[in-house]
Design an enzyme around this catalytic site. Structure first.
Site, PDB file in Angstrom:
ATOM      1  N   HIS A  96      -9.587   2.775   1.209  1.00  0.00           N
ATOM      2  CA  HIS A  96      -8.150   2.533   1.046  1.00  0.00           C
ATOM      3  C   HIS A  96      -7.919   1.959  -0.349  1.00  0.00           C
ATOM      4  O   HIS A  96      -8.161   0.780  -0.596  1.00  0.00           O
ATOM      5  CB  HIS A  96      -7.663   1.561   2.117  1.00  0.00           C
ATOM      6  CG  HIS A  96      -6.168   1.471   2.209  1.00  0.00           C
ATOM      7  ND1 HIS A  96      -5.321   1.938   1.217  1.00  0.00           N
ATOM      8  CD2 HIS A  96      -5.359   0.953   3.159  1.00  0.00           C
ATOM      9  CE1 HIS A  96      -4.078   1.722   1.555  1.00  0.00           C
ATOM     10  NE2 HIS A  96      -4.060   1.132   2.733  1.00  0.00           N
ATOM     11  N   CYS A 111       0.808  -1.218   0.000  1.00  0.00           N
ATOM     12  CA  CYS A 111       0.000   0.000   0.000  1.00  0.00           C
ATOM     13  C   CYS A 111       0.840   1.267   0.000  1.00  0.00           C
ATOM     14  O   CYS A 111       0.294   2.370  -0.063  1.00  0.00           O
ATOM     15  CB  CYS A 111      -0.950  -0.014   1.193  1.00  0.00           C
ATOM     16  SG  CYS A 111      -2.183  -1.340   1.109  1.00  0.00           S
ATOM     17  N   HIS A 164      -1.449   8.426   6.363  1.00  0.00           N
ATOM     18  CA  HIS A 164      -1.920   7.134   5.876  1.00  0.00           C
ATOM     19  C   HIS A 164      -3.332   6.882   6.403  1.00  0.00           C
ATOM     20  O   HIS A 164      -4.216   6.488   5.645  1.00  0.00           O
ATOM     21  CB  HIS A 164      -0.956   6.039   6.332  1.00  0.00           C
ATOM     22  CG  HIS A 164      -1.234   4.698   5.746  1.00  0.00           C
ATOM     23  ND1 HIS A 164      -1.195   4.457   4.389  1.00  0.00           N
ATOM     24  CD2 HIS A 164      -1.554   3.507   6.336  1.00  0.00           C
ATOM     25  CE1 HIS A 164      -1.481   3.179   4.166  1.00  0.00           C
ATOM     26  NE2 HIS A 164      -1.703   2.589   5.322  1.00  0.00           N
TER      27      HIS A 164
END
Length: 390
Positions: free
Chosen positions: A311, A144, A274
């Site tokens: 996400h 990610c 994040h």
């Protein structure tokens, strides 16, 4: 390295909005999208995710369609750069977690594991076919963190003189395999809302989407919107699915990015965190920022966009950097759109704050404010990039 890479094009598409301008308007209006229901994943009969495709899982939206939508508007620029003998060959960096997955779903653990490299290679081949060999295409699979990693690699290619036209393409499709993986890991939002840094946050949700940035050298850039000032990366090696509690990887990555950019902590206008919305990540991440920014004279706004986009995994870093560029252009710090009640643990920190409404940048240094954007990935990979005005 010398000089900076200029950003001359930004665009996104997510479940929240079909393009970057609409995503920005949604952020300003605090318009949070509704997560789609995807039944029958693992043992969960009511799984939710932020999807782009109408059929709620992405199978009818092929990866080739995503790539064509993302790169279509800039294909003439890529081909023109490839034809110009004065310029270096264009490069396209494709960031993803595991490559597009639908064709590999339900193969069994061993077969699916072996297919990861095949999926990334297939995605690279899809992009190459669309470009008709007009650019070198490289796959970036650092979990990610991959989107931010691609921006850092692109900056290195430009500032070292090895390329003067680099496309950072982050693109992710949701597949049953990825959905089942997140289900097994736990930490999923139970009500279909991602609330980063919120007292009542219940977890994350994966998202589909893509983001595109074009990086060019000073010689060729026309009408730049921002520049990549610095980049840092690290791996804390702590856990396959969690960052180190002492923040060693994030600390190293941010330190490198700030050093490369010659940016002081007080020069930062906000940090694009994040911020997954999970109980474990957000408080830990906020505490690390509070420690790192201890010398600031004013608290630093800490914003996660995942309440709007979900996400988007390997595409997240590119999407978030594109929003950061818009922020620099508009002179506005975006809010945490889905957050309502700030976690008391986070609210008590002295050197960060979690804005719930849009606001102006504070006092800016010479050359304007900077934005720090960070990404974490499975296996401990961490990337950080500093963006500034052109």
């Amino acid at each position: 390295m010398s000089g900076n890479a200029l950003i001359t094009y930004t665009e996104t598409a997510t479940a929240a909005a079909p393009d970057l301008a609409a995503l920005w308007r949604g952020l300003m209006a605090l318009t949070v999208p509704e997560a789609a229901t995807i039944p029958g994943v693992g043992s969960d009969a009511d799984y939710r995710a932020f999807t782009v495709s109408d059929n709620r899982i992405g199978y009818e939206t092929r990866y080739a369609d995503i790539v064509a939508a993302a790169l279509g508007p800039i294909l003439p620029r890529i081909r023109a750069a490839a034809r110009d003998a004065r310029r270096g060959r264009p490069v396209v960096l494709v960031s993803t977690v595991m490559g597009s997955r639908p064709q590999y779903d339900r193969l069994g653990a061993d077969a699916a594991g072996e297919a990861i490299s095949e999926a990334l290679a297939a995605d690279v081949a899809t992009v190459s076919a669309l470009l008709d060999d007009a650019a070198d295409v490289l796959g970036i699979g650092s979990g990610c963190a991959a989107g931010t990693t691609a921006i850092g690699i692109g900056r290195g290619l430009v500032t070292s003189g090895r390329a003067d036209f680099v496309v950072c393409l982050g693109a992710e499709m949701i597949s049953l395999e990825v959905l089942t993986l997140f289900t097994a890991l736990g930490g999923l939002a139970r009500d279909g809302v991602v609330r980063p840094f919120d007292e009542h946050r219940s977890g994350m949700l994966p998202g589909e989407g893509w983001g595109v940035l074009v990086l060019e050298s000073q010689r060729w850039a026309q009408e730049p919107v921002a520049r990549v000032l610095g980049y840092g990366e690290a791996s804390d090696g702590y856990d396959i699915a969690a960052p180190s509690p002492d923040g060693i990887g994030l600390t190293a990555a941010i330190g490198q990015a700030l050093d490369e950019s010659r940016c002081r902590i007080d020069d930062l206008g906000w940090v694009c965190a994040h911020g997954t919305g999970t109980r474990a990540n957000d408080a830990l991440e906020a505490r690390i920022y509070d420690r790192l920014f201890g010398e600031r004279t004013q608290p630093l706004p800490c914003v996660s966009l995942k309440g709007m986009t979900g996400h988007c995994q390997g595409a997240a870093g590119v999407i978030e950097a594109a929003v950061a560029c818009t922020s620099l252009v508009e002179g506005i710090v975006p809010p945490n759109a889905a957050t309502r009640t700030i976690d008391p643990v986070v609210a008590a920190l002295e050197r960060i704050r979690v804005p719930l409404t849009p606001g102006a940048f504070g006092a800016s240094p010479a050359g304007g404010p900077r934005v720090l954007s960070t990404s974490f990935g499975f296996g401990g990979s961490v990337s950080a990039v500093v963006l500034g005005r052109p």
